[in-house]
Design a protein around this motif. Structure first.
Motif, PDB file in Angstrom:
ATOM      1  N   SER A  15       0.829  -1.207   0.000  1.00 31.68           N
ATOM      2  CA  SER A  15       0.000   0.000   0.000  1.00 31.68           C
ATOM      3  C   SER A  15       0.861   1.253   0.000  1.00 31.68           C
ATOM      4  N   ARG A  16       1.847   1.313   0.885  1.00 26.56           N
ATOM      5  CA  ARG A  16       2.724   2.481   0.953  1.00 26.56           C
ATOM      6  C   ARG A  16       3.482   2.668  -0.360  1.00 26.56           C
ATOM      7  N   THR A  17       3.941   1.563  -0.940  1.00 29.23           N
ATOM      8  CA  THR A  17       4.691   1.632  -2.187  1.00 29.23           C
ATOM      9  C   THR A  17       3.811   2.136  -3.319  1.00 29.23           C
ATOM     10  N   TYR A  18       2.597   1.612  -3.406  1.00 27.69           N
ATOM     11  CA  TYR A  18       1.655   2.071  -4.427  1.00 27.69           C
ATOM     12  C   TYR A  18       1.362   3.564  -4.267  1.00 27.69           C
ATOM     13  N   LEU A  19       1.091   3.994  -3.047  1.00 25.82           N
ATOM     14  CA  LEU A  19       0.765   5.402  -2.813  1.00 25.82           C
ATOM     15  C   LEU A  19       1.946   6.315  -3.146  1.00 25.82           C
ATOM     16  N   ALA A  20       3.166   5.893  -2.813  1.00 22.91           N
ATOM     17  CA  ALA A  20       4.350   6.689  -3.140  1.00 22.91           C
ATOM     18  C   ALA A  20       4.544   6.759  -4.656  1.00 22.91           C
ATOM     19  N   TYR A  21       4.338   5.632  -5.336  1.00 23.05           N
ATOM     20  CA  TYR A  21       4.459   5.603  -6.800  1.00 23.05           C
ATOM     21  C   TYR A  21       3.400   6.512  -7.430  1.00 23.05           C
ATOM     22  N   ARG A  24       4.250  10.212  -6.947  1.00 22.26           N
ATOM     23  CA  ARG A  24       5.320  10.657  -7.854  1.00 22.26           C
ATOM     24  C   ARG A  24       4.808  10.739  -9.286  1.00 22.26           C
ATOM     25  N   ALA A  25       4.052   9.766  -9.735  1.00 18.99           N
ATOM     26  CA  ALA A  25       3.497   9.785 -11.090  1.00 18.99           C
ATOM     27  C   ALA A  25       2.555  10.969 -11.274  1.00 18.99           C
ATOM     28  N   THR A  26       1.765  11.272 -10.250  1.00 23.90           N
ATOM     29  CA  THR A  26       0.849  12.415 -10.302  1.00 23.90           C
ATOM     30  C   THR A  26       1.634  13.707 -10.497  1.00 23.90           C
ATOM     31  N   GLN A  27       2.726  13.853  -9.748  1.00 25.83           N
ATOM     32  CA  GLN A  27       3.569  15.045  -9.889  1.00 25.83           C
ATOM     33  C   GLN A  27       4.129  15.150 -11.303  1.00 25.83           C
ATOM     34  N   LEU A  28       4.624  14.041 -11.828  1.00 25.57           N
ATOM     35  CA  LEU A  28       5.261  14.052 -13.145  1.00 25.57           C
ATOM     36  C   LEU A  28       4.267  14.310 -14.278  1.00 25.57           C
ATOM     37  N   LEU A  29       3.040  13.827 -14.117  1.00 19.18           N
ATOM     38  CA  LEU A  29       2.032  13.971 -15.172  1.00 19.18           C
ATOM     39  C   LEU A  29       1.215  15.256 -15.049  1.00 19.18           C
ATOM     40  N   SER A  31       1.812  18.359 -15.419  1.00 17.76           N
ATOM     41  CA  SER A  31       1.969  19.350 -16.491  1.00 17.76           C
ATOM     42  C   SER A  31       1.166  18.980 -17.736  1.00 17.76           C
ATOM     43  N   LEU A  32       0.807  17.713 -17.864  1.00 13.56           N
ATOM     44  CA  LEU A  32       0.002  17.254 -19.001  1.00 13.56           C
ATOM     45  C   LEU A  32      -1.483  17.214 -18.669  1.00 13.56           C
ATOM     46  N   ASP A  33      -1.836  17.535 -17.420  1.00 16.48           N
ATOM     47  CA  ASP A  33      -3.220  17.576 -16.961  1.00 16.48           C
ATOM     48  C   ASP A  33      -3.918  16.214 -17.057  1.00 16.48           C
ATOM     49  N   ILE A  34      -3.169  15.160 -16.707  1.00 20.72           N
ATOM     50  CA  ILE A  34      -3.778  13.832 -16.592  1.00 20.72           C
ATOM     51  C   ILE A  34      -3.286  13.183 -15.309  1.00 20.72           C
ATOM     52  N   THR A  35      -4.057  12.222 -14.831  1.00 20.92           N
ATOM     53  CA  THR A  35      -3.708  11.470 -13.631  1.00 20.92           C
ATOM     54  C   THR A  35      -3.048  10.151 -14.037  1.00 20.92           C
ATOM     55  N   PRO A 109       7.141   8.713 -22.324  1.00 20.64           N
ATOM     56  CA  PRO A 109       8.545   8.835 -21.896  1.00 20.64           C
ATOM     57  C   PRO A 109       8.681   9.239 -20.425  1.00 20.64           C
ATOM     58  N   ILE A 110       7.763  10.038 -19.930  1.00 24.81           N
ATOM     59  CA  ILE A 110       7.782  10.451 -18.522  1.00 24.81           C
ATOM     60  C   ILE A 110       7.611   9.231 -17.629  1.00 24.81           C
ATOM     61  N   MET A 111       6.625   8.400 -17.944  1.00 30.24           N
ATOM     62  CA  MET A 111       6.352   7.223 -17.125  1.00 30.24           C
ATOM     63  C   MET A 111       7.443   6.156 -17.296  1.00 30.24           C
TER      64      MET A 111
END
Length: 143
Positions: A15-21, A24-29, A31-35, A109-111
């Motif tokens: 659970s912690r690993t999924y939430l951390a991932y 981080r993915a939310t932060q990286l994406l 700028s593209l306005d997607i989750t 490429p971001i992911m």
């Protein structure tokens, strides 16, 4: 903060690993306005064009109502189009739009970098042993 060995229940670690991932993915994406969930749907549609809403729900382990709400958001952004399946009028088939393809070409490429960063830290090289281990756990739980 890592947990001590006596605090490491598998459920908590996953659970912690999924939430951390996801964070981080939310932060990286952002700028593209997607989750991350929207990215996952777009990515699946790029592999299997014309996928049913029901199949998307099954792949993502979500109910059709939840997937439907995410699809509505993607449709409003003009990244997907939904159509009634001519072979089964009860089914909805989802397709990427040109805008969806273009956005996905920016997001992939971001992911991929995020995944490679994780693999590199885990193994020192981008192999699939971590992914295989997580898939093995999923398969054992899904029986």
């Amino acid at each position: 903060m890592p947990l001590h060995s006596d605090e490491q229940s598998l459920g908590l670690l996953l659970s912690r690993t999924y939430l951390a991932y996801k964070k981080r993915a939310t932060q990286l994406l952002s700028s593209l306005d997607i989750t991350p969930e929207q990215f996952g749907i777009l990515h699946q549609l790029s592999k299997y064009e014309g996928m049913s809403q029901k199949k998307l729900a099954n792949i993502h382990e979500r109910d059709q109502t939840s997937i439907g709400k995410t699809l509505e958001r993607l449709e409003k952004k003009q990244l997907i189009a939904r159509h009634v399946d001519p072979a089964d009028r009860r089914a909805v088939v989802v397709h990427l739009t040109e805008e969806g393809v273009a956005l996905l070409q920016q997001a992939e490429p971001i992911m991929e970098r995020l995944d490679h960063d994780i693999y590199d830290r885990y193994q020192g090289k981008a192999d699939h042993s971590l992914q295989d281990a997580v898939n093995h756990i999923y398969e054992n739980l899904s029986d």
